[in-house]
Design a protein around this motif. Sequence first.
Motif, short mmCIF file in Angstrom:
data_model
loop_
_atom_site.label_atom_id
_atom_site.label_comp_id
_atom_site.label_asym_id
_atom_site.label_seq_id
_atom_site.Cartn_x
_atom_site.Cartn_y
_atom_site.Cartn_z
N GLU A 87 116.30 150.95 54.60
CA GLU A 87 115.50 150.12 54.92
C GLU A 87 113.87 150.63 54.94
O GLU A 87 113.09 149.89 54.44
CB GLU A 87 115.68 149.19 56.16
N ASN A 88 113.89 151.84 55.53
CA ASN A 88 112.50 152.37 55.53
C ASN A 88 111.77 152.50 54.32
O ASN A 88 110.83 152.66 53.94
CB ASN A 88 112.77 153.67 56.51
N THR A 89 112.48 153.17 53.38
CA THR A 89 112.34 153.71 52.28
C THR A 89 111.93 152.34 51.26
O THR A 89 110.83 152.26 50.49
CB THR A 89 113.44 154.52 51.20
N LYS A 96 111.20 160.39 51.75
CA LYS A 96 112.17 159.51 52.13
C LYS A 96 113.61 159.48 51.19
O LYS A 96 114.67 159.60 51.55
CB LYS A 96 111.95 158.03 52.48
N ARG A 152 119.43 152.79 57.80
CA ARG A 152 117.75 152.69 58.34
C ARG A 152 116.97 153.32 57.63
O ARG A 152 115.97 152.62 57.10
CB ARG A 152 117.83 153.35 59.77
N GLU A 153 117.48 154.39 56.93
CA GLU A 153 116.45 155.09 55.90
C GLU A 153 116.30 154.54 54.74
O GLU A 153 115.11 154.28 53.99
CB GLU A 153 117.14 156.59 55.51
N TRP A 158 108.41 151.36 52.53
CA TRP A 158 107.42 152.27 51.97
C TRP A 158 107.19 152.01 50.46
O TRP A 158 106.02 152.31 49.89
CB TRP A 158 107.92 153.84 52.09
#
Length: 277
Positions: free
Chosen positions: A45-47, A63, A42-43, A50
């Motif tokens: 994908e978030n990074t 992140k 998940r992190e 961003w």
Amino acid sequence: MSRNSPSPKDDLTQLKQKLIHYKSEIRHVQNQLKSYERALEREKENTSFWKKKHAETLSTSEKEVEIEGLERELDLLRNELSEQKIIAEAFREKASRKQPVIEEKIVEKIIEKVVEKPVERFEKSDILCFFQHSILLPEQSERELMIFGNVIIQNQTSSTLHSPVLCLKMKPVASSTLSGKIVDEKSIEASSIPSSSLEWRYAHPKWNEKIQHDGEYWIKPIKQTSLKPKDKLLFDSFQVVIPLSSDTTSFILEGFFYSEEWQEGIPFLNKVVLNFP
């Protein structure tokens, strides 16, 4: 046989109980591992999101630090899972042979086998350098804009960095002034400021000329002459005053980190960029 000595049957029962315990531990660690792996994905994908949307923002660097922490947790869990599996296998083998088990000896041997050599990290991306800042907009009667901020350097390498130096560069040259906990080396002893408050000094012998001609503030910490792995270096509570006039169209503050090991310099992850209508 002594009355206090356990019978073979009792010893086998204890082995089976310990085997059940270690199987339970393995399931627990496996569940933790899956949970961390999901969080890591998940992190990532978030990074990725961003980075595409704000390539030079502070959120991205935070992140990345969070992902590195999750990856370290995963490595620890994988090591723990390996230990539990090998210990359980050792007990299973001993139980099948109906041999007495000295648990401490088994654990000592297992730990010796699974301890891995620390990974050497010394890439430019392992040194995190960035600004945290806020902007104070002027009132209608004022002709100055102010920036308040901090510089944060975090050593994510596996080595100590020596003689850290910062270069804070402003464009246009001589368009603004930067102030903070900085003192001229010649004025340290004569300064009326308490020595405990003196944190940074100018690193260039002709620092005033560098500021006037190049817009560069070269500074180095007075007390913190090295940066150990996982340590942080802070240049906090600096201020930049920008006079506003009809000629003022933009302002840029960028930073670079230097050390004995990185003499070519490492640019900060973000910049302070202002455009005026």
